[in-house]
Design an enzyme around this catalytic site. Structure first.
Site, PDB file in Angstrom:
ATOM      1  N   THR A 241       0.733  -1.284  -0.055  1.00 17.58           N
ATOM      2  CA  THR A 241      -0.097   0.244  -0.088  1.00 17.58           C
ATOM      3  C   THR A 241       0.943   1.286  -0.040  1.00 17.58           C
ATOM      4  O   THR A 241       1.679   1.512   0.802  1.00 17.58           O
ATOM      5  CB  THR A 241      -0.818   0.008   1.338  1.00 17.58           C
ATOM      6  OG1 THR A 241      -1.830  -1.311   1.196  1.00 17.58           O
ATOM      7  CG2 THR A 241      -1.763   1.127   1.381  1.00 17.58           C
TER       8      THR A 241
ATOM      9  N   ALA B 131      -2.595  -3.194  -2.048  1.00 19.64           N
ATOM     10  CA  ALA B 131      -4.079  -3.810  -1.939  1.00 19.64           C
ATOM     11  C   ALA B 131      -4.878  -2.629  -2.506  1.00 19.64           C
ATOM     12  O   ALA B 131      -4.844  -1.515  -2.360  1.00 19.64           O
ATOM     13  CB  ALA B 131      -4.164  -3.836  -0.329  1.00 19.64           C
TER      14      ALA B 131
ATOM     15  N   TYR C 245      -7.518  -8.281   7.980  1.00 19.62           N
ATOM     16  CA  TYR C 245      -8.542  -7.687   6.973  1.00 19.62           C
ATOM     17  C   TYR C 245      -9.661  -8.586   7.150  1.00 19.62           C
ATOM     18  O   TYR C 245      -9.860  -9.531   7.886  1.00 19.62           O
ATOM     19  CB  TYR C 245      -7.980  -7.201   5.842  1.00 19.62           C
ATOM     20  CG  TYR C 245      -7.078  -6.152   6.047  1.00 19.62           C
ATOM     21  CD1 TYR C 245      -7.106  -4.994   6.728  1.00 19.62           C
ATOM     22  CD2 TYR C 245      -5.691  -6.635   5.582  1.00 19.62           C
ATOM     23  CE1 TYR C 245      -6.346  -4.126   6.756  1.00 19.62           C
ATOM     24  CE2 TYR C 245      -4.523  -5.433   5.650  1.00 19.62           C
ATOM     25  CZ  TYR C 245      -4.774  -4.174   6.469  1.00 19.62           C
ATOM     26  OH  TYR C 245      -4.067  -3.471   6.580  1.00 19.62           O
TER      27      TYR C 245
ATOM     28  N   GLY D  63      10.559 -10.349   5.812  1.00 18.32           N
ATOM     29  CA  GLY D  63      11.815 -10.344   6.559  1.00 18.32           C
ATOM     30  C   GLY D  63      12.802 -10.938   5.739  1.00 18.32           C
ATOM     31  O   GLY D  63      13.823 -11.300   6.665  1.00 18.32           O
TER      32      GLY D  63
ATOM     33  N   GLY E  87       9.438  -6.894   0.134  1.00 17.35           N
ATOM     34  CA  GLY E  87       8.530  -5.768   0.304  1.00 17.35           C
ATOM     35  C   GLY E  87       9.480  -4.734   0.304  1.00 17.35           C
ATOM     36  O   GLY E  87       9.882  -3.998  -0.712  1.00 17.35           O
TER      37      GLY E  87
HETATM   38  C1  LIG Z   1       4.495   0.265   2.851  1.00 13.65           C
HETATM   39  C2  LIG Z   1       4.217  -1.209   3.081  1.00 13.65           C
HETATM   40  C3  LIG Z   1       2.884  -1.274   2.642  1.00 13.65           C
HETATM   41  C4  LIG Z   1       2.433  -2.600   2.753  1.00 13.65           C
HETATM   42  N1  LIG Z   1       1.025  -2.796   2.233  1.00 13.65           N
HETATM   43  C5  LIG Z   1       0.852  -4.180   2.026  1.00 13.65           C
HETATM   44  C6  LIG Z   1      -0.489  -4.413   1.352  1.00 13.65           C
HETATM   45  O1  LIG Z   1      -1.020  -3.678   0.746  1.00 13.65           O
HETATM   46  N2  LIG Z   1      -0.883  -5.781   1.309  1.00 13.65           N
HETATM   47  C7  LIG Z   1      -0.232  -6.803   2.064  1.00 13.65           C
HETATM   48  O2  LIG Z   1      -0.694  -7.938   1.859  1.00 13.65           O
HETATM   49  N3  LIG Z   1       0.936  -6.664   2.553  1.00 13.65           N
HETATM   50  C8  LIG Z   1       1.250  -5.257   2.628  1.00 13.65           C
HETATM   51  N4  LIG Z   1       2.213  -4.902   3.350  1.00 13.65           N
HETATM   52  C9  LIG Z   1       3.451  -6.130   3.964  1.00 13.65           C
HETATM   53  C10 LIG Z   1       4.388  -6.479   2.760  1.00 13.65           C
HETATM   54  O3  LIG Z   1       3.651  -7.131   1.702  1.00 13.65           O
HETATM   55  C11 LIG Z   1       5.198  -7.475   3.432  1.00 13.65           C
HETATM   56  O4  LIG Z   1       4.854  -8.562   3.847  1.00 13.65           O
HETATM   57  C12 LIG Z   1       6.169  -6.781   4.517  1.00 13.65           C
HETATM   58  O5  LIG Z   1       6.771  -5.567   4.034  1.00 13.65           O
HETATM   59  C13 LIG Z   1       7.229  -7.703   5.140  1.00 13.65           C
HETATM   60  O6  LIG Z   1       8.152  -7.974   4.175  1.00 13.65           O
HETATM   61  P1  LIG Z   1       9.640  -7.259   3.729  1.00 13.65           P
HETATM   62  O7  LIG Z   1      10.350  -7.723   5.016  1.00 13.65           O
HETATM   63  O8  LIG Z   1      10.044  -8.027   2.417  1.00 13.65           O
HETATM   64  O9  LIG Z   1       9.265  -5.786   3.818  1.00 13.65           O
HETATM   65  C14 LIG Z   1       3.106  -3.711   3.259  1.00 13.65           C
HETATM   66  C15 LIG Z   1       4.315  -3.228   3.850  1.00 13.65           C
HETATM   67  C16 LIG Z   1       4.894  -2.133   3.731  1.00 13.65           C
HETATM   68  C17 LIG Z   1       6.317  -1.843   4.020  1.00 13.65           C
END
Ligand SMILES: Cc1cc2nc3c(=O)[nH]c(=O)nc-3n(C[C@H](O)[C@H](O)[C@H](O)COP(=O)(O)O)c2cc1C
Length: 357
Positions: free
Chosen positions: A28, A59, A178, A291, A313
């Site tokens: 998001t 999302a 959600y 992570g 992410g």
């Molecule tokens: C800015 C931001 C927005 C996110 N928005 C969503 C989203 O819209 N839908 C979703 O399933 N997860 C969302 N997440 C979770 C990420 O998809 C991911 O699971 C999370 O960042 C952990 O992974 P990472 O360690 O690679 O960042 C969001 C995370 C961040 C940092």
């Protein structure tokens, strides 16, 4: 021969030929003013697209009751579908494969985001603790059983709209507290009808959505994201291991393309849980996320065989050329949390630098 980097090896995901396993996780970004996808998203997503790389959108709301955060995109109107088209096109021009994450926040909302200032919808009328994360969450209204088909239909239509917009497929957002999780988890779901109580009843809504969407667009274009081990937005479960395996097995019936998991260690590094039993149970592609570093990702898709693909992410947010940086062993840009959710169309969005090579 040079040692192979597992994350950079090809993978066949159903009908899609992926050239590598570094997936853009759904994120998001709060830059879709009035729920309309914006032209600046063309640049943002195409920056992160590679030939044969999989991208998942932020999302995206399935209806006018689906929102709980400022300036998030939707895909329930014709105008929104039209606005997505150039964004999808931008990704396709670079050879990317693009899935739209479809979403309803349920009780993670307040009156201000709802039509006519109504109460947000949920499995329950129990609200999130007011003030959690600094937000004034409104008490939700428990959906009646006779209202559930309309919610399922919103997901079905959103999936159809995503295909009409040119997306290659959709991801059902069944994670992170959600509406779907508000039914799945016994820490939230306090219903006594056929959508509450037993594990089977709590999973009913999720599976009815999967079935409706798969019938509409084909299971080969459908993924789902789950986070049974999470407790995001007060959505814990007393037996997440059983919930995860039940869902993984049940999903096989619909022949869907992928299952996308949020790793339990994201929530708790000491967790006794792993996603391996779900990986074993599910017959399609398994995406793991949350992570991950490059090294963890290589281990997971390599020697551990814990996943087929890894979704990144924050690292991908800050490094538009993340697969290239992994390939070259280059340093990574640091992400700036302060601009994750701000509304600027450039700053913290499309201004992260590419490698200079
Ligand atoms: C800015 C931001 C927005 C996110 N928005 C969503 C989203 O819209 N839908 C979703 O399933 N997860 C969302 N997440 C979770 C990420 O998809 C991911 O699971 C999370 O960042 C952990 O992974 P990472 O360690 O690679 O960042 C969001 C995370 C961040 C940092």
């Amino acid at each position: 021969m040079a040692p192979t980097t597992p994350l950079l090896t090809p993978y066949k995901m159903g009908n899609f030929n992926l050239s590598h396993r570094v997936v853009l996780a759904p994120m998001t970004r709060n830059r879709s003013y009035d729920n309309m996808p914006q032209p600046h998203a063309i640049l943002y997503y195409s920056q992160r697209a590679t030939d044969g790389g999989l991208l998942i959108t932020e999302a995206t709301g399935v209806s006018d009751t689906a929102q709980g955060y400022p300036e998030t995109p939707g895909i329930w109107t014709k105008e929104q579908v039209e606005a997505w088209k150039p964004i999808v096109n931008g990704v396709h021009k670079k050879g990317g494969i693009f899935f739209c994450q479809i979403w309803h926040v349920g009780r993670v909302s307040n009156h201000g985001f709802q039509p006519n200032g109504d109460a947000p919808l949920s499995s329950t009328d129990k609200g999130i603790t007011p003030g959690l994360d600094g937000v004034d969450w409104s008490p939700p209204r428990r959906l009646r059983v006779d209202e559930i088909p309309a919610l399922i239909n919103d997901f079905r239509l959103a999936a159809r709209n995503a295909i009409d917009a040119g997306f290659d497929g959709i991801e059902i957002h069944g994670a992170n507290g959600y509406i779907i999780e508000q039914f799945l988890k016994d820490g939230v779901n306090d219903r006594t009808d056929r959508y509450g109580g037993t594990l089977e009843n709590r999973c009913r809504l999720a599976l009815e959505i999967v079935e409706a969407v798969a019938n509409e667009i084909g299971g080969d274009k459908v993924g789902i994201r789950l986070s049974p081990f999470g407790n995001y937005m007060e959505s814990g479960d007393s037996n997440p291991g059983a919930l995860g395996v039940y869902m993984a097995n049940a999903l096989n019936k619909y022949g869907i393309l992928y299952l996308h998991l949020i790793e339990p260690r994201m929530m708790d590094p000491q967790t006794p849980y792993t996603t391996l039993p779900m990986r074993k149970a599910f017959k399609g592609t398994f995406i793991s996320s949350s992570g991950y570093t490059k090294d963890d990702g290589n281990k997971a898709v390599g020697e551990e065989n814990a996943a087929d693909l890894i979704a990144f992410g924050r690292l991908f947010l800050a490094n538009p050329d993340l697969p290239k940086r992994f390939e070259l062993g280059a340093d990574l840009n640091k992400y700036d949390r302060a601009t994750f959710y701000t509304q600027d169309p450039v700053v913290g969005y499309t201004d992260y630098p590419f490698l200079e090579v």
